[in-house]
Design a protein around this motif. Sequence first.
Motif, PDB file in Angstrom:
ATOM      1  N   PHE A  34     102.965  43.158  46.533  1.00  0.00           N
ATOM      2  CA  PHE A  34     101.958  42.648  47.468  1.00  0.00           C
ATOM      3  C   PHE A  34     100.692  42.196  46.743  1.00  0.00           C
ATOM      4  CE2 PHE A  34      98.945  43.761  51.149  1.00  0.00           C
ATOM      5  CZ  PHE A  34      99.108  42.512  51.748  1.00  0.00           C
ATOM      6  N   ASN A  35     100.223  42.994  45.784  1.00  0.00           N
ATOM      7  CA  ASN A  35      99.004  42.624  45.058  1.00  0.00           C
ATOM      8  C   ASN A  35      99.181  41.338  44.267  1.00  0.00           C
ATOM      9  OD1 ASN A  35      97.316  44.666  45.926  1.00  0.00           O
ATOM     10  ND2 ASN A  35      97.850  46.049  44.271  1.00  0.00           N
ATOM     11  N   ASN A  36     100.350  41.180  43.645  1.00  0.00           N
ATOM     12  CA  ASN A  36     100.604  39.936  42.905  1.00  0.00           C
ATOM     13  C   ASN A  36     100.633  38.743  43.849  1.00  0.00           C
ATOM     14  OD1 ASN A  36     100.875  41.371  40.482  1.00  0.00           O
ATOM     15  ND2 ASN A  36     103.056  41.680  40.794  1.00  0.00           N
ATOM     16  N   GLN A  41      97.478  33.786  46.179  1.00  0.00           N
ATOM     17  CA  GLN A  41      96.905  33.027  47.293  1.00  0.00           C
ATOM     18  C   GLN A  41      95.461  32.583  47.014  1.00  0.00           C
ATOM     19  OE1 GLN A  41      99.517  32.585  49.418  1.00  0.00           O
ATOM     20  NE2 GLN A  41     100.430  34.080  48.008  1.00  0.00           N
ATOM     21  N   TYR A  42      94.798  33.201  46.050  1.00  0.00           N
ATOM     22  CA  TYR A  42      93.392  32.866  45.780  1.00  0.00           C
ATOM     23  C   TYR A  42      93.231  31.460  45.203  1.00  0.00           C
ATOM     24  CZ  TYR A  42      92.149  37.765  46.474  1.00  0.00           C
ATOM     25  OH  TYR A  42      91.956  38.998  47.019  1.00  0.00           O
ATOM     26  N   GLU A  43      94.154  31.059  44.357  1.00  0.00           N
ATOM     27  CA  GLU A  43      94.086  29.747  43.718  1.00  0.00           C
ATOM     28  C   GLU A  43      92.697  29.519  43.105  1.00  0.00           C
ATOM     29  OE1 GLU A  43      95.270  26.993  46.752  1.00  0.00           O
ATOM     30  OE2 GLU A  43      97.376  27.637  46.691  1.00  0.00           O
ATOM     31  N   PHE A  44      92.311  30.445  42.231  1.00  0.00           N
ATOM     32  CA  PHE A  44      90.986  30.404  41.601  1.00  0.00           C
ATOM     33  C   PHE A  44      90.789  29.137  40.781  1.00  0.00           C
ATOM     34  CE2 PHE A  44      91.431  35.172  41.833  1.00  0.00           C
ATOM     35  CZ  PHE A  44      90.418  35.350  42.762  1.00  0.00           C
ATOM     36  N   GLN A  45      89.551  28.662  40.774  1.00  0.00           N
ATOM     37  CA  GLN A  45      89.163  27.511  39.969  1.00  0.00           C
ATOM     38  C   GLN A  45      88.217  27.964  38.855  1.00  0.00           C
ATOM     39  OE1 GLN A  45      90.625  24.482  40.719  1.00  0.00           O
ATOM     40  NE2 GLN A  45      91.713  25.734  42.232  1.00  0.00           N
ATOM     41  N   GLU A  46      88.165  27.212  37.794  1.00  0.00           N
ATOM     42  CA  GLU A  46      87.308  27.556  36.653  1.00  0.00           C
ATOM     43  C   GLU A  46      85.849  27.637  37.091  1.00  0.00           C
ATOM     44  OE1 GLU A  46      86.190  25.736  32.237  1.00  0.00           O
ATOM     45  OE2 GLU A  46      88.092  25.205  33.217  1.00  0.00           O
ATOM     46  N   GLY A  47      85.173  28.674  36.634  1.00  0.00           N
ATOM     47  CA  GLY A  47      83.740  28.806  36.852  1.00  0.00           C
ATOM     48  C   GLY A  47      83.340  29.402  38.187  1.00  0.00           C
ATOM     49  N   GLU A  48      84.289  29.934  38.956  1.00  0.00           N
ATOM     50  CA  GLU A  48      83.945  30.447  40.281  1.00  0.00           C
ATOM     51  C   GLU A  48      83.288  31.829  40.209  1.00  0.00           C
ATOM     52  OE1 GLU A  48      86.678  28.407  43.620  1.00  0.00           O
ATOM     53  OE2 GLU A  48      87.675  30.024  42.511  1.00  0.00           O
ATOM     54  N   GLN A  49      82.402  32.065  41.164  1.00  0.00           N
ATOM     55  CA  GLN A  49      81.782  33.376  41.366  1.00  0.00           C
ATOM     56  C   GLN A  49      82.640  34.123  42.389  1.00  0.00           C
ATOM     57  OE1 GLN A  49      78.787  34.383  39.882  1.00  0.00           O
ATOM     58  NE2 GLN A  49      78.737  32.475  38.699  1.00  0.00           N
ATOM     59  N   ILE A  50      83.225  35.258  41.966  1.00  0.00           N
ATOM     60  CA  ILE A  50      84.191  35.983  42.787  1.00  0.00           C
ATOM     61  C   ILE A  50      83.623  37.356  43.158  1.00  0.00           C
ATOM     62  CG2 ILE A  50      86.537  36.879  42.888  1.00  0.00           C
ATOM     63  CD1 ILE A  50      87.107  34.980  40.432  1.00  0.00           C
ATOM     64  N   ARG A 145      85.351  30.438  50.339  1.00  0.00           N
ATOM     65  CA  ARG A 145      86.488  30.905  51.119  1.00  0.00           C
ATOM     66  C   ARG A 145      86.584  32.426  51.056  1.00  0.00           C
ATOM     67  NH1 ARG A 145      87.875  28.789  46.301  1.00  0.00           N
ATOM     68  NH2 ARG A 145      89.560  29.740  45.062  1.00  0.00           N
ATOM     69  N   LEU A 146      86.988  32.992  52.168  1.00  0.00           N
ATOM     70  CA  LEU A 146      87.246  34.425  52.286  1.00  0.00           C
ATOM     71  C   LEU A 146      88.743  34.640  52.396  1.00  0.00           C
ATOM     72  CD1 LEU A 146      86.641  37.463  53.020  1.00  0.00           C
ATOM     73  CD2 LEU A 146      86.494  36.684  55.408  1.00  0.00           C
ATOM     74  N   LEU A 147      89.274  35.577  51.594  1.00  0.00           N
ATOM     75  CA  LEU A 147      90.666  35.989  51.716  1.00  0.00           C
ATOM     76  C   LEU A 147      90.682  37.476  52.032  1.00  0.00           C
ATOM     77  CD1 LEU A 147      90.591  33.651  49.299  1.00  0.00           C
ATOM     78  CD2 LEU A 147      93.049  34.006  49.493  1.00  0.00           C
ATOM     79  N   THR A 148      91.334  37.837  53.121  1.00  0.00           N
ATOM     80  CA  THR A 148      91.312  39.233  53.556  1.00  0.00           C
ATOM     81  C   THR A 148      92.689  39.666  54.025  1.00  0.00           C
ATOM     82  OG1 THR A 148      90.316  40.805  55.123  1.00  0.00           O
ATOM     83  CG2 THR A 148      90.434  38.484  55.817  1.00  0.00           C
ATOM     84  N   GLY A 251     100.057  40.969  55.398  1.00  0.00           N
ATOM     85  CA  GLY A 251      99.729  39.565  55.201  1.00  0.00           C
ATOM     86  C   GLY A 251      98.237  39.406  54.968  1.00  0.00           C
ATOM     87  N   LEU A 252      97.782  38.149  54.976  1.00  0.00           N
ATOM     88  CA  LEU A 252      96.351  37.924  54.796  1.00  0.00           C
ATOM     89  C   LEU A 252      95.905  36.685  55.558  1.00  0.00           C
ATOM     90  CD1 LEU A 252      96.093  35.354  52.698  1.00  0.00           C
ATOM     91  CD2 LEU A 252      96.223  37.105  50.949  1.00  0.00           C
TER      92      LEU A 252
END
Length: 257
Positions: A34-36, A41-50, A145-148, A251-252
């Motif tokens: 589940f964690n993987n 789903q985040y699809e992170f981009q370079e330089g993002e503040q997370i 974007r928020l992922l929860t 799910g999320l």
Amino acid sequence: MASKEQLTSQYQKSDNLNIRIDIHRCYSTNKYGFNNWIFDQYEFQEGEQILDLGCGTSIMWKDNFHKLPKHYELTLVDFSEGMIEASRSNLPKQDNISYVVSDLTELPFEDHSFDVISANMVLFHLENLQDGLKEIKRVLKPNGRLLTATFGENGLSQTLGKWIEAIGKTNDTPNSFTLQNGEQSLKNFFSQVEQRNYIDSLEVTVINDIVDYLYSLPEVFELESHQRQQVAETLAKQMQNGKLIIPKEYGLFICKN
């Protein structure tokens, strides 16, 4: 719903959380994890503040650390100092990773600080969900974007609760933010809300492991220590061909403006 005092006691140490992580790691039929799946789903981009709210022991970040993009900034938040210390132990010491002990409804960050906010398996704990979502919206950038992630109303806890309901008070599962009703709350703050479901179940072969899981959630399954053997015997009656098969419903939501 568990009180704030109960949650503080529950998450003071990582022991109970580790028991719950292990039951999924050992017995899930979906071996991807589940964690993987959440991380993908985040699809992170370079330089993002997370920002990760309710980070727990940060196992998701530890297991997927190699997938993070370049030049990111990761801020991990939990109301429990014990969880923050566990996170520090699990992750490398880097200047672009910071740790904050804070209540989710009173975040010590400026408006519009983060590109991505993660809040997994935590929003259903809030005494006032609307206050929490308002605070998340405040610190999220306008184009962020928020992922929860959360659970559904027909999964693991509910099934276990039905099986052992004759033993005592069980399955006081938080229902303020589920896969069934979460979208309605999120749409009060975000114009785009997408739900994605993770397909999985448990096939448990050692009954004592699922008993340990039940006792790791005292705010959900209010069981006494002297009932352990009775709980084990009751669950053993549900086994089929040496397996206790339990549905999971996780799910999320992905939220954008």
